[in-house]
Design a protein around this motif. Structure first.
Motif, PDB file in Angstrom:
ATOM      1  N   ALA A 110      23.254  72.745  46.017  1.00 36.06           N
ATOM      2  CA  ALA A 110      24.085  72.997  47.172  1.00 36.06           C
ATOM      3  C   ALA A 110      23.983  71.850  48.122  1.00 36.06           C
ATOM      4  N   ALA A 111      25.100  71.539  48.804  1.00 36.20           N
ATOM      5  CA  ALA A 111      25.144  70.376  49.682  1.00 36.20           C
ATOM      6  C   ALA A 111      24.733  70.743  51.092  1.00 36.20           C
ATOM      7  N   PRO A 112      24.047  69.848  51.792  1.00 28.54           N
ATOM      8  CA  PRO A 112      23.619  70.086  53.162  1.00 28.54           C
ATOM      9  C   PRO A 112      24.783  70.081  54.130  1.00 28.54           C
ATOM     10  N   PRO A 113      24.586  70.619  55.337  1.00 27.13           N
ATOM     11  CA  PRO A 113      25.661  70.720  56.318  1.00 27.13           C
ATOM     12  C   PRO A 113      25.945  69.396  56.987  1.00 27.13           C
ATOM     13  N   GLY A 114      27.129  69.279  57.540  1.00 31.96           N
ATOM     14  CA  GLY A 114      27.486  68.075  58.274  1.00 31.96           C
ATOM     15  C   GLY A 114      26.775  68.031  59.602  1.00 31.96           C
ATOM     16  N   PRO A 115      26.615  66.840  60.167  1.00 30.09           N
ATOM     17  CA  PRO A 115      25.895  66.681  61.433  1.00 30.09           C
ATOM     18  C   PRO A 115      26.736  67.144  62.611  1.00 30.09           C
ATOM     19  N   GLY A 116      26.102  67.397  63.704  1.00 24.56           N
ATOM     20  CA  GLY A 116      26.795  67.793  64.913  1.00 24.56           C
ATOM     21  C   GLY A 116      26.139  67.140  66.107  1.00 24.56           C
ATOM     22  N   PRO A 117      26.733  67.205  67.286  1.00 22.62           N
ATOM     23  CA  PRO A 117      26.168  66.608  68.487  1.00 22.62           C
ATOM     24  C   PRO A 117      24.932  67.350  68.944  1.00 22.62           C
ATOM     25  N   PRO A 118      24.163  66.766  69.883  1.00 20.16           N
ATOM     26  CA  PRO A 118      22.926  67.391  70.358  1.00 20.16           C
ATOM     27  C   PRO A 118      23.192  68.777  70.916  1.00 20.16           C
ATOM     28  N   PRO A 119      22.182  69.677  70.859  1.00 20.20           N
ATOM     29  CA  PRO A 119      22.385  71.050  71.339  1.00 20.20           C
ATOM     30  C   PRO A 119      22.590  71.112  72.833  1.00 20.20           C
ATOM     31  N   VAL A 120      23.351  72.093  73.287  1.00 25.08           N
ATOM     32  CA  VAL A 120      23.555  72.276  74.711  1.00 25.08           C
ATOM     33  C   VAL A 120      22.292  72.853  75.316  1.00 25.08           C
ATOM     34  N   ALA A 121      22.170  72.754  76.631  1.00 22.79           N
ATOM     35  CA  ALA A 121      20.973  73.248  77.302  1.00 22.79           C
ATOM     36  C   ALA A 121      20.856  74.742  77.130  1.00 22.79           C
ATOM     37  N   SER A 146      25.079  59.867  61.969  1.00 19.10           N
ATOM     38  CA  SER A 146      24.735  58.667  61.217  1.00 19.10           C
ATOM     39  C   SER A 146      24.833  58.949  59.724  1.00 19.10           C
ATOM     40  N   HIS A 147      25.782  58.295  59.037  1.00 17.37           N
ATOM     41  CA  HIS A 147      25.927  58.492  57.594  1.00 17.37           C
ATOM     42  C   HIS A 147      24.706  57.972  56.847  1.00 17.37           C
ATOM     43  N   LEU A 148      24.083  56.928  57.391  1.00 14.37           N
ATOM     44  CA  LEU A 148      22.867  56.391  56.776  1.00 14.37           C
ATOM     45  C   LEU A 148      21.752  57.432  56.826  1.00 14.37           C
ATOM     46  N   ALA A 149      21.600  58.074  57.979  1.00 10.30           N
ATOM     47  CA  ALA A 149      20.583  59.124  58.120  1.00 10.30           C
ATOM     48  C   ALA A 149      20.854  60.280  57.176  1.00 10.30           C
ATOM     49  N   ASN A 150      22.121  60.663  57.064  1.00 15.30           N
ATOM     50  CA  ASN A 150      22.479  61.757  56.162  1.00 15.30           C
ATOM     51  C   ASN A 150      22.134  61.424  54.715  1.00 15.30           C
ATOM     52  N   GLY A 151      22.448  60.175  54.319  1.00 18.25           N
ATOM     53  CA  GLY A 151      22.183  59.751  52.946  1.00 18.25           C
ATOM     54  C   GLY A 151      20.710  59.722  52.611  1.00 18.25           C
ATOM     55  N   ILE A 152      19.907  59.167  53.531  1.00 17.88           N
ATOM     56  CA  ILE A 152      18.460  59.094  53.310  1.00 17.88           C
ATOM     57  C   ILE A 152      17.856  60.495  53.276  1.00 17.88           C
ATOM     58  N   ALA A 153      18.260  61.337  54.223  1.00 16.64           N
ATOM     59  CA  ALA A 153      17.736  62.707  54.282  1.00 16.64           C
ATOM     60  C   ALA A 153      18.087  63.481  53.018  1.00 16.64           C
ATOM     61  N   GLY A 154      19.329  63.336  52.550  1.00 17.65           N
ATOM     62  CA  GLY A 154      19.748  64.029  51.347  1.00 17.65           C
ATOM     63  C   GLY A 154      18.983  63.572  50.114  1.00 17.65           C
ATOM     64  N   SER A 155      18.692  62.261  50.046  1.00 18.77           N
ATOM     65  CA  SER A 155      17.959  61.713  48.902  1.00 18.77           C
ATOM     66  C   SER A 155      16.529  62.230  48.861  1.00 18.77           C
ATOM     67  N   LEU A 208      16.002  60.869  61.905  1.00 20.91           N
ATOM     68  CA  LEU A 208      16.617  59.563  61.677  1.00 20.91           C
ATOM     69  C   LEU A 208      17.850  59.349  62.551  1.00 20.91           C
ATOM     70  N   SER A 209      18.629  60.410  62.754  1.00 20.99           N
ATOM     71  CA  SER A 209      19.819  60.283  63.603  1.00 20.99           C
ATOM     72  C   SER A 209      19.429  59.954  65.038  1.00 20.99           C
ATOM     73  N   ASP A 210      18.343  60.564  65.520  1.00 21.65           N
ATOM     74  CA  ASP A 210      17.867  60.262  66.869  1.00 21.65           C
ATOM     75  C   ASP A 210      17.452  58.800  66.991  1.00 21.65           C
ATOM     76  N   THR A 211      16.888  58.268  65.897  1.00 20.05           N
ATOM     77  CA  THR A 211      16.420  56.877  65.913  1.00 20.05           C
ATOM     78  C   THR A 211      17.559  55.886  65.733  1.00 20.05           C
ATOM     79  N   ILE A 212      18.416  56.161  64.750  1.00 20.96           N
ATOM     80  CA  ILE A 212      19.477  55.206  64.396  1.00 20.96           C
ATOM     81  C   ILE A 212      20.655  55.264  65.351  1.00 20.96           C
ATOM     82  N   GLN A 213      21.064  56.475  65.722  1.00 17.93           N
ATOM     83  CA  GLN A 213      22.286  56.613  66.513  1.00 17.93           C
ATOM     84  C   GLN A 213      22.109  57.558  67.686  1.00 17.93           C
ATOM     85  N   HIS A 214      20.890  57.710  68.155  1.00 18.18           N
ATOM     86  CA  HIS A 214      20.586  58.509  69.338  1.00 18.18           C
ATOM     87  C   HIS A 214      21.190  59.917  69.263  1.00 18.18           C
ATOM     88  N   GLY A 215      20.978  60.570  68.134  1.00 15.32           N
ATOM     89  CA  GLY A 215      21.425  61.947  67.988  1.00 15.32           C
ATOM     90  C   GLY A 215      22.844  62.104  67.511  1.00 15.32           C
TER      91      GLY A 215
END
Length: 336
Positions: free
Chosen positions: A12-23, A140-149, A130-137
């Protein structure tokens, strides 16, 4: 899947990313609440939603998975040659019994739950870090790829032994009367290593499968659900298309994996191969010797037919449970 499903399995494939959570102090709108889920849902929520999605994906489509395994046979018995998925299911039921397409489903359910729970939990944790590091939350397709691998390494480590047993139970004229007998026989005659003989091939298949799956899914979501709201139809459609594309592209690796898992005696004997076939290179060479280029695409129809609803089910079930469980927690939190 499988996998298909869509993991595929094929896993099964992981979910797509979303913006940071609201307060937490602000009561979120329904769309905003869903958008906050990827980074706001708890580890337990991801694991439970992932486990349910994995079990649903594999059990609902299991009869088609059984057909796929048989259609990938390089030298099938004359009684087990099929022209289509429908013909195969009909023939199996009429000649071998109504429950024959479900043989081995129990070991699949046993493996799919923990495998997918670990998969989704690992994916979400690494993706967020990784998304927080690479693209500040951000996304990041790179983060998604690494995490999925990385998540695939854990998933396949749990699921590979179940795959070996499952596919041996699915084969025509399988000598095993039960899952336990299959496990004991394989362990006694081939050793524990037999349960991981196809592990490297499985990883080689699943890493590109997930990469293609992610890219296609994200592209389709941008077309049909650009606001990334909770929209079950968009998850079903995008997941199905992504699963079909990834499944078709990685079929050659799935054929090799099936050969390594089943150790098809008739096929190996025809090439005077004694002992057990091991290694991805040997599997690729053997498939070519027996079936040429066309041999790499045996069962592609069944694999695609399996993965379309399989990945659609996985996405919709996972996103629903993640949405439902997190919404329930938010409502309990705001009620105090």
């Amino acid at each position: 899947m499988e996998l298909g499903c869509a993991v595929g399995g094929s896993a099964a494939a992981p979910p797509g990313p979303g913006p940071p959570p609201v307060a937490a102090a602000v009561a979120p709108m329904e769309g905003e609440e869903y958008e906050s889920l990827p980074s706001g849902a708890s580890l337990g929520t991801h694991m439970l939603a992932g486990a349910v999605a994995g079990i649903m994906e594999h059990t609902v489509m299991y009869p088609v998975d059984s057909v796929k395994t048989r259609m990938q046979s390089l030298q099938p018995d004359p009684k087990a040659q099929y022209r289509s998925v429908y013909e195969a299911l009909k023939k199996i039921v009429l000649t071998e019994g109504f429950w024959r397409p479900l043989r081995g489903i129990n070991v699949t359910m046993l493996g799919a739950g923990p495998a997918h729970a670990m998969y989704f939990a690992c994916y979400e944790k690494i993706k967020k870090s990784l998304s927080d590091t690479i693209q500040h939350g951000g996304n990041s397709h790179l983060a998604n790829g690494i995490a999925g691998s990385v998540a695939t390494l854990l998933h396949d480590a749990v699921m590979n032994p179940a795959e070996v047993v499952k596919q041996r139970m699915q084969m025509f004229n399988s000598p095993y009367k039960s899952v336990l007998q299959c496990v004991r026989t394989v362990r006694r005659t081939e050793g524990l290593g037999a349960f991981y003989r196809s592990y490297t091939t499985q990883l080689t298949m699943n890493v590109p499968f997930q990469a293609i799956h992610f890219i296609t899914y994200e592209f389709m979501q941008e077309q049909v659900n650009p606001r990334r709201e909770y929209n079950p139809l968009s998850h079903v459609f995008a997941g199905g298309v992504a699963g079909a594309v990834a499944a078709a592209a990685t079929t050659p690796l799935d054929v090799c994996k099936t050969l390594l898992n089943t150790q098809e005696n008739t096929a190996l004997s025809s090439l005077n191969i004694s002992g057990h076939l091991s290694g991805m290179v040997n599997a690729f060479r053997t498939v070519y010797q027996l079936g040429g280029v066309a041999g790499y695409f045996r069962g592609v129809q069944a694999r695609v037919i399996y993965q379309i609803p399989s990945t659609a089910i996985a996405w919709s079930v996972y996103e629903f449970f993640k949405y439902f469980l997190t919404k329930h927690k938010l409502e309990k939190r705001t009620s105090f």
